[in-house]
Write an enzyme that holds these catalytic residues in place. Structure first.
Site, PDB file in Angstrom:
ATOM      1  N   GLU A 192       0.827  -1.215   0.000  1.00 41.84           N
ATOM      2  CA  GLU A 192       0.000   0.000   0.000  1.00 41.84           C
ATOM      3  C   GLU A 192       0.862   1.267   0.000  1.00 41.84           C
ATOM      4  O   GLU A 192       0.556   2.236  -0.702  1.00 41.84           O
ATOM      5  CB  GLU A 192      -0.930  -0.025   1.216  1.00 41.84           C
ATOM      6  CG  GLU A 192      -2.063   0.970   1.135  1.00 41.84           C
ATOM      7  CD  GLU A 192      -3.206   0.590   2.063  1.00 41.84           C
ATOM      8  OE1 GLU A 192      -4.062  -0.215   1.656  1.00 41.84           O
ATOM      9  OE2 GLU A 192      -3.245   1.085   3.203  1.00 41.84           O
TER      10      GLU A 192
ATOM     11  N   GLU B  81       2.208   1.700  -3.388  1.00 45.96           N
ATOM     12  CA  GLU B  81       1.162   2.202  -4.295  1.00 45.96           C
ATOM     13  C   GLU B  81       0.912   3.700  -4.061  1.00 45.96           C
ATOM     14  O   GLU B  81       0.737   4.473  -5.003  1.00 45.96           O
ATOM     15  CB  GLU B  81      -0.124   1.392  -4.064  1.00 45.96           C
ATOM     16  CG  GLU B  81      -1.251   1.782  -5.011  1.00 45.96           C
ATOM     17  CD  GLU B  81      -2.546   1.002  -4.740  1.00 45.96           C
ATOM     18  OE1 GLU B  81      -2.558   0.131  -3.844  1.00 45.96           O
ATOM     19  OE2 GLU B  81      -3.544   1.299  -5.423  1.00 45.96           O
TER      20      GLU B  81
ATOM     21  N   CYS C 110      -8.792  -2.116   3.331  1.00 43.08           N
ATOM     22  CA  CYS C 110      -8.824  -3.306   4.211  1.00 43.08           C
ATOM     23  C   CYS C 110     -10.228  -3.692   4.638  1.00 43.08           C
ATOM     24  O   CYS C 110     -10.443  -4.819   5.075  1.00 43.08           O
ATOM     25  CB  CYS C 110      -8.052  -3.048   5.497  1.00 43.08           C
ATOM     26  SG  CYS C 110      -6.520  -2.252   5.256  1.00 43.08           S
TER      27      CYS C 110
ATOM     28  N   SER D 130      -7.257   1.885  -2.980  1.00 47.27           N
ATOM     29  CA  SER D 130      -6.048   1.070  -3.162  1.00 47.27           C
ATOM     30  C   SER D 130      -6.442  -0.292  -3.716  1.00 47.27           C
ATOM     31  O   SER D 130      -7.453  -0.873  -3.317  1.00 47.27           O
ATOM     32  CB  SER D 130      -5.344   0.897  -1.806  1.00 47.27           C
ATOM     33  OG  SER D 130      -4.423  -0.172  -1.878  1.00 47.27           O
TER      34      SER D 130
ATOM     35  N   LYS E 217     -16.085  -9.965   6.832  1.00 49.05           N
ATOM     36  CA  LYS E 217     -15.060 -10.805   6.191  1.00 49.05           C
ATOM     37  C   LYS E 217     -15.652 -12.108   5.662  1.00 49.05           C
ATOM     38  O   LYS E 217     -15.111 -12.725   4.751  1.00 49.05           O
ATOM     39  CB  LYS E 217     -13.940 -11.128   7.184  1.00 49.05           C
ATOM     40  CG  LYS E 217     -13.114  -9.929   7.609  1.00 49.05           C
ATOM     41  CD  LYS E 217     -12.079  -9.570   6.583  1.00 49.05           C
ATOM     42  CE  LYS E 217     -11.414  -8.237   6.912  1.00 49.05           C
ATOM     43  NZ  LYS E 217     -10.748  -7.629   5.775  1.00 49.05           N
TER      44      LYS E 217
ATOM     45  N   GLU F 297     -16.449 -11.164   2.340  1.00 47.94           N
ATOM     46  CA  GLU F 297     -15.259 -10.832   1.534  1.00 47.94           C
ATOM     47  C   GLU F 297     -14.630 -12.083   0.928  1.00 47.94           C
ATOM     48  O   GLU F 297     -14.226 -12.082  -0.238  1.00 47.94           O
ATOM     49  CB  GLU F 297     -14.227 -10.105   2.400  1.00 47.94           C
ATOM     50  CG  GLU F 297     -12.954  -9.758   1.640  1.00 47.94           C
ATOM     51  CD  GLU F 297     -11.861  -9.166   2.524  1.00 47.94           C
ATOM     52  OE1 GLU F 297     -12.168  -8.436   3.474  1.00 47.94           O
ATOM     53  OE2 GLU F 297     -10.687  -9.448   2.240  1.00 47.94           O
TER      54      GLU F 297
ATOM     55  N   GLU G 257     -12.086 -13.016  -6.531  1.00 49.89           N
ATOM     56  CA  GLU G 257     -10.644 -12.721  -6.569  1.00 49.89           C
ATOM     57  C   GLU G 257      -9.957 -12.935  -5.214  1.00 49.89           C
ATOM     58  O   GLU G 257      -8.733 -12.859  -5.119  1.00 49.89           O
ATOM     59  CB  GLU G 257     -10.411 -11.278  -7.074  1.00 49.89           C
ATOM     60  CG  GLU G 257     -10.923 -10.190  -6.178  1.00 49.89           C
ATOM     61  CD  GLU G 257     -12.404  -9.858  -6.323  1.00 49.89           C
ATOM     62  OE1 GLU G 257     -12.806  -8.791  -5.828  1.00 49.89           O
ATOM     63  OE2 GLU G 257     -13.172 -10.657  -6.892  1.00 49.89           O
TER      64      GLU G 257
ATOM     65  N   CYS H  57     -11.377  -2.021  13.622  1.00 48.12           N
ATOM     66  CA  CYS H  57     -11.765  -3.443  13.712  1.00 48.12           C
ATOM     67  C   CYS H  57     -11.867  -3.946  15.142  1.00 48.12           C
ATOM     68  O   CYS H  57     -12.535  -4.954  15.383  1.00 48.12           O
ATOM     69  CB  CYS H  57     -10.778  -4.305  12.944  1.00 48.12           C
ATOM     70  SG  CYS H  57     -10.690  -3.886  11.212  1.00 48.12           S
TER      71      CYS H  57
HETATM   72 FE1  SF4 Z   1     -14.457  -3.032   8.477  1.00 52.07          FE
HETATM   73 FE2  SF4 Z   1     -15.533  -3.352  10.876  1.00 52.07          FE
HETATM   74 FE3  SF4 Z   1     -14.785  -5.476   9.469  1.00 52.07          FE
HETATM   75 FE4  SF4 Z   1     -12.943  -3.835  10.520  1.00 52.07          FE
HETATM   76  S1  SF4 Z   1     -14.382  -5.107  11.660  1.00 52.07           S
HETATM   77  S2  SF4 Z   1     -12.933  -4.683   8.436  1.00 52.07           S
HETATM   78  S3  SF4 Z   1     -13.919  -1.853  10.335  1.00 52.07           S
HETATM   79  S4  SF4 Z   1     -16.419  -4.057   8.908  1.00 52.07           S
END
Ligand code: SF4
Length: 503
Positions: free
Chosen positions: A209, A212, A229, A249, A288, A291, A296, A427
């Site tokens: 990062e 970049e 992130c 990014s 996540k 995600e 990808e 997080c």
């Molecule tokens: Fe985003 Fe909250 Fe997940 Fe952290 S815990 S990556 S701030 S959604």
């Protein structure tokens, strides 16, 4: 005592919100609202209100929600839609009594999501914590993980930065206690052959990062550059700000990089067949879970939240018993910069440390980045690195991002680098963390944040570029930051999803 906000006078400018160091103020719709449980009667907000809408009062009625309830729910939405195929969150619909808690949380923290005819869930899980009926939960991945642990495959767990300072909450520890060693032991006792640290991948993220960012500052790419992130923020941009996708990014998140590197680098070094490996990311984050389903994002088979791990430990283990253990040594070492990824402002600070080193050859004095610490909604810094001045900003929580997103859209943004994280506090405040009462939120998150900063201060290595394991990764495998291999494994692209949003 407490603060009262005159709705007739409040013009919704939002100037009071970042001034409140106790996080007692936020915007809800067109008005500022106060949570008098956090308010200490300091009166700073009164001085900053240009409309004279705020005053101290002795007549504080009830608790935190009284002021919020004054804002009418024009949407008419009674519960946030959690579809059966939502990969991040599940709700026991029959237990829901339409108390609106999830709607209020989503409206105050996420904004733009509650059209009665079309609702978008970012998967952040903040509603889980305020659900009065306790019918919202992270989508269950524990069964899949337990099945894999029984299957004879090589199971690998990796723990995100913010997990170690929250698990202890569920076992009587003082909020913010670092239980990293016992967390590693518990995962080994569960049956994982390898326990790795995502702080390592956070360091790799920073190398890519920062590289970049410097390229973009030198004219190769769009500015400002946003961090990438947070999957909830990425979804938000894909739905509501598709014109800004080039500003994000291209780096995968640390979990995205960890999975890709296990699939390639780790399995090669350990002579494992990827097909016989099952990988689990332990995260504070429900988003996540969504995600890792992006095509990808490869190499992570399941995401387990701290809430799920905690329920397993409570059923099958005595968390007092395990002796603290260390992470595996290969991909198991993170720097102090990787550790602070869990905090609001941490990603920005870590990237600035490495960008400064790349531009000047010197190490940045860590204290320079202190303006980026703390729970304010918005923080900023100007860093002079040789001939380059980097103007950086940090947005703490999604709803606070709208002014800066709009400023980028209309060309008035003065920053080159902007961190956006969906959850309040970063997080460490993720939706998958142990359940948190709203009245405890500030204190608990503050403790978690302080513990991660202490971990950074006490680290032998405080920069991502100084992490010997990361140096070895580049020397033996990736080559240079931004190399062809690094691009193919560690970078990604985004999609315009705005056509799904009702205009
Ligand atoms: Fe985003 Fe909250 Fe997940 Fe952290 S815990 S990556 S701030 S959604």
């Amino acid at each position: 005592m407490g603060i009262v906000i005159d709705e007739e006078l409040c013009e919704g400018c939002g100037k009071c919100v970042p001034k409140c160091t106790h996080h007692a103020l936020r915007m809800a719709g067109p008005l500022a609202v106060v949570n008098n449980k956090y308010c200490t009667d300091c009166g700073i907000c009164i001085d900053y209100c240009p409309s004279d809408a705020m005053d101290l009062t002795e007549n504080v009625v009830g608790d935190t929600h009284e002021s919020e309830d004054l804002v009418p729910d024009e949407s008419g939405v009674k519960r946030v839609v959690i579809n059966a195929d939502n990969p991040c969150i599940e709700r026991a619909e029959e237990g829901c009594d339409d108390c609106h808690s999830c709607v209020k949380t989503c409206r105050a923290r996420e904004k733009k999501l509650l059209d009665p005819d079309f609702q978008i869930c970012l998967g952040c899980g903040q509603c889980i914590h305020t659900c009065e009926g306790k019918v919202l939960h992270p989508r269950n991945s524990l069964d899949k993980v337990l099945e894999a642990l029984q299957s004879g495959r090589t199971c690998i767990a990796y723990t995100a930065p913010g997990t170690r300072v929250a698990l202890g909450d569920d076992f009587g520890e003082k909020p913010g206690t670092n239980v990293e060693g016992r967390l590693v032991s518990a995962l080994r006792a569960m049956g994982f052959q390898y326990v790795l640290d995502v702080n390592f991948a956070a360091d790799v993220t920073i190398i890519e990062e920062a590289n970049e960012l410097i390229r973009r500052i030198n004219g190769e790419g769009t500015l400002p550059m946003f961090t990438s992130c947070c999957p909830a923020w990425i979804s938000y941009a894909e739905y509501f700000y598709p014109d800004l996708l080039d500003n994000i990014s291209t780096c995968k998140s640390p979990i995205g990089m960890e999975g890709a590197l296990i699939d390639s680098y780790f399995t090669k070094f350990k002579q494992l067949d990827s097909k016989d490996v099952f990988t689990v990311a332990l995260t504070p984050c429900t988003a996540k879970k969504g995600e890792i389903l992006r095509p990808e994002i490869t190499g992570t088979d399941a995401v387990l939240t701290i809430q799920e791990l905690s329920s397993y430990i409570k059923t099958y283990m005595d968390f007092e018993k395990p002796q603290p253990q260390e992470f595996d040594s290969f991909m198991g070492t993170g720097s102090g910069a990787g550790a602070i990824f869990g905090n609001t402002g941490g990603v920005c600070e870590a990237a600035l440390r490495t960008a400064y080193h790349t531009l000047t050859g010197q190490e940045l004095d860590a204290e320079v980045c202190e303006p980026l610490h703390g729970m304010n909604d918005f923080k900023e810094i100007t860093l002079k690195a040789g001939d380059v001045e980097i103007h950086a900003a940090v947005v703490n929580e999604m709803s606070s991002a709208l002014p800066i997103l709009d400023s980028v859209r209309n060309g008035t943004c003065q920053y080159q680098f902007i961190e956006i994280m969906n959850c309040r506090g970063g997080c460490i405040g993720g939706g998958g963390q142990p359940l948190l009462r709203e009245e405890d939120e500030f204190y608990v998150k503050k403790n978690r944040i302080e513990t991660l900063y202490k971990k950074d201060q006490n680290s032998a290595c405080r920069t991502s570029h100084g992490n010997p394991e990361v140096q070895k990764l580049y020397a033996d495998f990736l080559g240079e930051p931004g190399s062809h291999l690094a691009e193919s494994l560690l970078h990604t692209a985004y999609n315009d999803l705005s056509s799904s949003v009702k205009k």
